[in-house]
Every structure is written in C-alpha cells, then in structure tokens.
Design an enzyme around this catalytic site. Structure first.
Site, PDB file in Angstrom:
ATOM      1  N   ASP A   1      -2.279  -2.347  11.829  1.00 55.90           N
ATOM      2  CA  ASP A   1      -3.434  -2.888  12.556  1.00 55.90           C
ATOM      3  C   ASP A   1      -3.297  -2.579  14.053  1.00 55.90           C
ATOM      4  O   ASP A   1      -4.262  -2.212  14.718  1.00 55.90           O
ATOM      5  CB  ASP A   1      -3.516  -4.402  12.335  1.00 55.90           C
ATOM      6  CG  ASP A   1      -3.431  -4.749  10.859  1.00 55.90           C
ATOM      7  OD1 ASP A   1      -4.334  -4.356  10.115  1.00 55.90           O
ATOM      8  OD2 ASP A   1      -2.436  -5.375  10.447  1.00 55.90           O
TER       9      ASP A   1
ATOM     10  N   HIS B   1      -2.547 -10.402   8.369  1.00 55.45           N
ATOM     11  CA  HIS B   1      -2.969  -9.034   8.034  1.00 55.45           C
ATOM     12  C   HIS B   1      -4.107  -9.135   7.025  1.00 55.45           C
ATOM     13  O   HIS B   1      -3.917  -9.010   5.819  1.00 55.45           O
ATOM     14  CB  HIS B   1      -1.813  -8.216   7.450  1.00 55.45           C
ATOM     15  CG  HIS B   1      -2.288  -6.885   6.927  1.00 55.45           C
ATOM     16  ND1 HIS B   1      -2.746  -5.877   7.750  1.00 55.45           N
ATOM     17  CD2 HIS B   1      -2.427  -6.408   5.672  1.00 55.45           C
ATOM     18  CE1 HIS B   1      -3.125  -4.856   7.014  1.00 55.45           C
ATOM     19  NE2 HIS B   1      -2.956  -5.148   5.747  1.00 55.45           N
TER      20      HIS B   1
HETATM   21  N1  LIG Z   1       0.493  -4.499   5.484  1.00 62.16           N
HETATM   22  C1  LIG Z   1      -0.258  -3.411   5.531  1.00 62.16           C
HETATM   23  O1  LIG Z   1      -0.683  -3.002   6.626  1.00 62.16           O
HETATM   24  C2  LIG Z   1      -0.633  -2.627   4.301  1.00 62.16           C
HETATM   25  C3  LIG Z   1      -0.317  -3.084   3.053  1.00 62.16           C
HETATM   26  N2  LIG Z   1      -0.652  -2.355   1.934  1.00 62.16           N
HETATM   27  C4  LIG Z   1      -0.235  -2.909   0.637  1.00 62.16           C
HETATM   28  O2  LIG Z   1       0.943  -2.225   0.201  1.00 62.16           O
HETATM   29  C5  LIG Z   1       1.079  -2.350  -1.202  1.00 62.16           C
HETATM   30  C6  LIG Z   1       1.464  -1.033  -1.841  1.00 62.16           C
HETATM   31  O3  LIG Z   1       0.434  -0.087  -1.676  1.00 62.16           O
HETATM   32  P1  LIG Z   1       0.447   1.304  -2.467  1.00 62.16           P
HETATM   33  O4  LIG Z   1       1.770   1.974  -2.345  1.00 62.16           O
HETATM   34  O5  LIG Z   1      -0.755   2.019  -2.046  1.00 62.16           O
HETATM   35  O6  LIG Z   1       0.268   0.780  -3.955  1.00 62.16           O
HETATM   36  P2  LIG Z   1       0.572   1.542  -5.315  1.00 62.16           P
HETATM   37  O7  LIG Z   1      -0.140   0.756  -6.382  1.00 62.16           O
HETATM   38  O8  LIG Z   1       0.355   3.003  -5.193  1.00 62.16           O
HETATM   39  O9  LIG Z   1       2.143   1.324  -5.515  1.00 62.16           O
HETATM   40  C7  LIG Z   1       2.729   0.088  -5.735  1.00 62.16           C
HETATM   41  C8  LIG Z   1       4.005   0.332  -6.511  1.00 62.16           C
HETATM   42  O10 LIG Z   1       4.689  -0.904  -6.610  1.00 62.16           O
HETATM   43  C9  LIG Z   1       5.285  -0.986  -7.871  1.00 62.16           C
HETATM   44  N3  LIG Z   1       5.587  -2.386  -8.172  1.00 62.16           N
HETATM   45  C10 LIG Z   1       4.750  -3.355  -8.600  1.00 62.16           C
HETATM   46  N4  LIG Z   1       5.425  -4.500  -8.786  1.00 62.16           N
HETATM   47  C11 LIG Z   1       6.697  -4.257  -8.436  1.00 62.16           C
HETATM   48  C12 LIG Z   1       7.874  -5.051  -8.431  1.00 62.16           C
HETATM   49  N5  LIG Z   1       7.861  -6.318  -8.852  1.00 62.16           N
HETATM   50  N6  LIG Z   1       9.029  -4.481  -8.017  1.00 62.16           N
HETATM   51  C13 LIG Z   1       9.067  -3.198  -7.620  1.00 62.16           C
HETATM   52  N7  LIG Z   1       7.984  -2.389  -7.635  1.00 62.16           N
HETATM   53  C14 LIG Z   1       6.819  -2.922  -8.021  1.00 62.16           C
HETATM   54  C15 LIG Z   1       4.253  -0.350  -8.800  1.00 62.16           C
HETATM   55  O11 LIG Z   1       4.855   0.075 -10.036  1.00 62.16           O
HETATM   56  C16 LIG Z   1       3.763   0.820  -7.949  1.00 62.16           C
HETATM   57  O12 LIG Z   1       4.544   1.981  -8.172  1.00 62.16           O
HETATM   58  C17 LIG Z   1      -0.242  -2.939  -1.685  1.00 62.16           C
HETATM   59  O13 LIG Z   1      -0.060  -4.344  -1.864  1.00 62.16           O
HETATM   60  C18 LIG Z   1      -1.181  -2.684  -0.513  1.00 62.16           C
HETATM   61  O14 LIG Z   1      -2.247  -3.604  -0.498  1.00 62.16           O
HETATM   62  C19 LIG Z   1      -1.280  -1.152   2.036  1.00 62.16           C
HETATM   63  C20 LIG Z   1      -1.620  -0.650   3.267  1.00 62.16           C
HETATM   64  C21 LIG Z   1      -1.353  -1.367   4.477  1.00 62.16           C
HETATM   65  O1  LIG Z   2      -6.506  -3.498   1.913  1.00 63.83           O
HETATM   66  C1  LIG Z   2      -5.533  -2.864   1.442  1.00 63.83           C
HETATM   67  O2  LIG Z   2      -5.137  -2.938   0.263  1.00 63.83           O
HETATM   68  C2  LIG Z   2      -4.773  -1.966   2.352  1.00 63.83           C
HETATM   69  C3  LIG Z   2      -4.417  -2.620   3.630  1.00 63.83           C
HETATM   70  O3  LIG Z   2      -3.860  -3.690   3.678  1.00 63.83           O
HETATM   71  C4  LIG Z   2      -4.784  -1.924   4.851  1.00 63.83           C
HETATM   72  O4  LIG Z   2      -5.147  -0.745   4.802  1.00 63.83           O
HETATM   73  O5  LIG Z   2      -4.724  -2.557   5.904  1.00 63.83           O
END
Ligand SMILES: NC(=O)C1=CN([C@@H]2O[C@H](COP(=O)(O)OP(=O)(O)OC[C@H]3O[C@@H](n4cnc5c(N)ncnc54)[C@H](O)[C@@H]3O)[C@@H](O)[C@H]2O)C=CC1
Ligand SMILES: O=C([O-])CC(=O)C(=O)O
Length: 325
Positions: free
Chosen positions: A157, A185
């Site tokens: 952010d 967030h």
């Molecule tokens: N804080 C921030 O600024 C942001 C947060 N996010 C969040 O990050 C997270 C991950 O995003 P992506 O990689 O795009 O998702 P994704 O769905 O591509 O990957 C998530 C991975 O986590 C694994 N997983 C699920 N439960 C698990 C567990 N208990 N232990 C270990 N691995 C586990 C899944 O098998 C999958 O491979 C989401 O919750 C998304 O909303 C995404 C972008 C920004």
């Molecule tokens: O909304 C989502 O899942 C991804 C996220 O947190 C972001 O891009 O800030």
C-alpha cells in the site's frame, strides 16, 4: 551466517515471484547466505518441488539449500525469517466470519509452530489476508516470542501511494519522503500525505484536498481490487516486492531521511488500542521497528485513522468470538 527463511504458500503466485528474489540475495543483502524452508499444504507440494527445481537451476551462489514441508512444526524449525504468505482465499458464498475462521485454522497452528521451534531471533511477516488479523492470531499463539516480532504487510500500500503521488506531482518516487499508511490492509486503510514531502516541499502544497479524497485515497485503498479486475489475478510480483522491502528494511534499517509503513503491534501510540496489529509510520534500526512519534494529526486524518482502526477492533472481536485468540 546462514539465515533460514521459511515461506508458506510457496507454490502460490506470490511465492513464485518471491523465492527467486530471496535466493538471489535481495531479501537480506549480497553477503548473507540463505536456506529456504518451503511450507505448503499437501496439494501444493508437487508444485513447490517444481519451483525448487527451478531455484536449483538458477545456481544462486547464496542459496545453501531448499527443504519442503507440509507440517508447520517442521517448516518453522530454526526459522530466522518467516514469510506467511499462504492463506485461505475468500471464495463464493463465504461470509467474513467463515474467512476469519478458515484462516484462524491456519495461523493459529503456524503461530504455535513458530513458538515451538523457530530461532530466538525469528521475525515474522504476514502477507496472507486478512493480513493484520492473521498476524494477530499467529502472535497470540506464540506467547514465548516477543510480540513485536509479528508484523503484517502494508508496504505494498505504501509503495502504491508513493507511485501515485510521484505521478501526480511529476516527481520521482525517490523524491518523496514520509508518507504513511495507517490502519488495516483493507479498503479502510488511510494513506496519509500530510507529513510527506516531495523534493523537500510539503506534499499538501502540491495537491488539493479534492484530489486526495476523490482520487488518491480510493485509488490506493482499492488498488488490489483494480489489479484483480485488470489482470484476472491478484497482485503477485508487487506483493513479493513489498515483502522484500519490508524485511530488508526491518533487518538493515530504513534510510536516515524518511520513514515507511508497516503493521506492527500497537503500543497505544496515536490512540490505536494496545495489542492491535495496525499500520503506522515506522523507522527500523538495530533490527527493530519504532513508531514515528509526535506527528500532528488533524481532524480529517483522525477520522480516517479511527475508521480503519475500528475495523481492526471489529476483526479482533470476531476472532475472539470464534475462540481463535
Ligand atoms: N498484504 C498484502 O499487501 C497482500 C496480500 N495478498 C494475499 O496473499 C495471499 C497469497 O496470495 P497468492 O500467492 O496470490 O495466492 P495463491 O492462491 O496463488 O497461493 C497461496 C498458496 O498458499 C498455499 N496454502 C494455503 N494454505 C496453506 C497453509 N495452511 N500452509 C501453507 N501453504 C498454504 C496454497 O496451496 C497456495 O499454493 C492471499 O491471501 C492474498 O490475498 C496478496 C497481495 C497483497
Ligand atoms: O485483495 C487481494 O487479495 C490482494 C491484496 O491484498 C492487494 O493487492 O492489496
């Protein structure tokens, strides 16, 4: 000395953008060898193995080894840095309570595993959403780890806000100092330019209030949704980049002339209830975050900060009600 870095959700899209940068030295610097510990759920193991094969094929000089686990107890053993990326995404028909409960089932046991087996100096960054409250759940399950070692990511952010303000003012991002993301967030976050400078000039002299309210704040706060709409998938490379920035600054310190934003455990500063994991203006030195103190908060900012903090309080009450903390 080699640093053990545990990454959960290693087979996901952020994992794929993150692991290569860690292994190349961008997380901890060019002199620090790393050992990766990848944690996945059983269905993710095969893809994590594929990513590990590619990491091998990069022949990174700093990468001393890769281990893959589906047991959190083993995944966090000896971890110096833990990046908690894997989370349960919100799916159709899922209520907020269901989402919090599903994630409680992940972050509670992971907190326990960190408590049981991580290194004494462990530093935890939660990326998986809802990041602040997931971090709170993990922290509450790790009573022997100092609370301030649990953080949640608002650096994406922060970087989004830097970029928007730079574009608007025709400046370079490196000309901008002292922006702040406050709160959660989520769409209630408050990107605050009132202490920011652009090439030494107060940002508030360069932009008007209507741009802030109608353009800047909603653009930054809803950027995640806009990326999903455009890309058909959520932010991955920019999220990985922000995770690298967060840990790099935590370990190596923030630059002298500016601060950044991170969600850290509140000590009650700026009226944020103690114990909440909320985003603040922060500086890092000596391996710890400090909240920047003494900023004047006007009525507009106060209202925005309070609204986001109220959402965090609600989330905390919801997970408390579910028995997750
Ligand atoms: N804080 C921030 O600024 C942001 C947060 N996010 C969040 O990050 C997270 C991950 O995003 P992506 O990689 O795009 O998702 P994704 O769905 O591509 O990957 C998530 C991975 O986590 C694994 N997983 C699920 N439960 C698990 C567990 N208990 N232990 C270990 N691995 C586990 C899944 O098998 C999958 O491979 C989401 O919750 C998304 O909303 C995404 C972008 C920004
Ligand atoms: O909304 C989502 O899942 C991804 C996220 O947190 C972001 O891009 O800030």
């Amino acid at each position: 000395m080699t640093v053990n870095v545990t990454v959960t959700g290693a087979a996901g899209q952020i994992g794929y953008a993150l692991l290569f940068r860690i292994a190349s030295g961008q997380l901890l610097g060019p002199d620090t060898p790393v050992r990766l510990r990848l944690l996945e759920i059983p269905q993710g193991l095969k893809a994590a193995e594929g990513t590990a094969m590619e990491l091998d094929d990069c022949a990174f000089p700093l990468l001393e080894g890769i281990d893959i686990f589906d047991d959190p107890k083993r995944g966090f053993e000896g971890a110096n840095v833990a990046l908690l990326v894997g989370a349960r995404p919100r799916t159709k028909g899922m209520e907020r309570g269901d989402l919090l409960e599903a994630n409680g089932g992940i972050f509670g046991p992971q907190g326990e595993a960190i408590n049981a087996g991580a290194a004494d100096d462990v530093r935890v960054l939660v990326v998986g959403n809802p990041a602040n409250t997931n971090a709170l759940i993990a922290q509450r399950h790790a009573p022997d780890v100092p609370a301030e070692r649990f953080t949640a990511m608002t650096r994406l952010d922060h970087n989004r806000a830097l970029s928007q303000l730079a574009t608007k003012t025709g400046a370079s991002v490196s000309d901008i100092a002292n922006l702040t993301i406050w709160g959660n967030h989520s769409a209630t976050q408050y990107p605050d330019v009132f202490h920011a400078t652009v090439a030494g000039r107060p940002a508030s002299e360069l932009v008007d209030q209507s741009w802030l309210e109608d353009d800047f704040i909603p653009t930054v706060a809803k950027r995640g949704a806009a990326i999903i709409e455009a890309r058909g998938a959520s932010s991955a490379a920019s999220a990985a980049n922000a995770a690298i920035d967060h840990v790099h600054d935590w370990v190596n310190g923030t630059p002298e002339n500016s601060w950044t934003s991170a969600a850290i455990v509140s000590d009650g500063s700026y009226g944020v209830p103690e114990g909440l994991i909320s985003s603040f203006p922060v500086r890092a030195s000596g391996g710890t975050w400090q909240i920047v103190q003494g900023l004047e908060i006007d009525e507009f900012s106060r209202g925005k900060i309070d609204a986001s903090v109220a959402e965090l309080v609600e989330e905390r009450e919801a997970v408390r009600g579910l028995g997750l903390i």
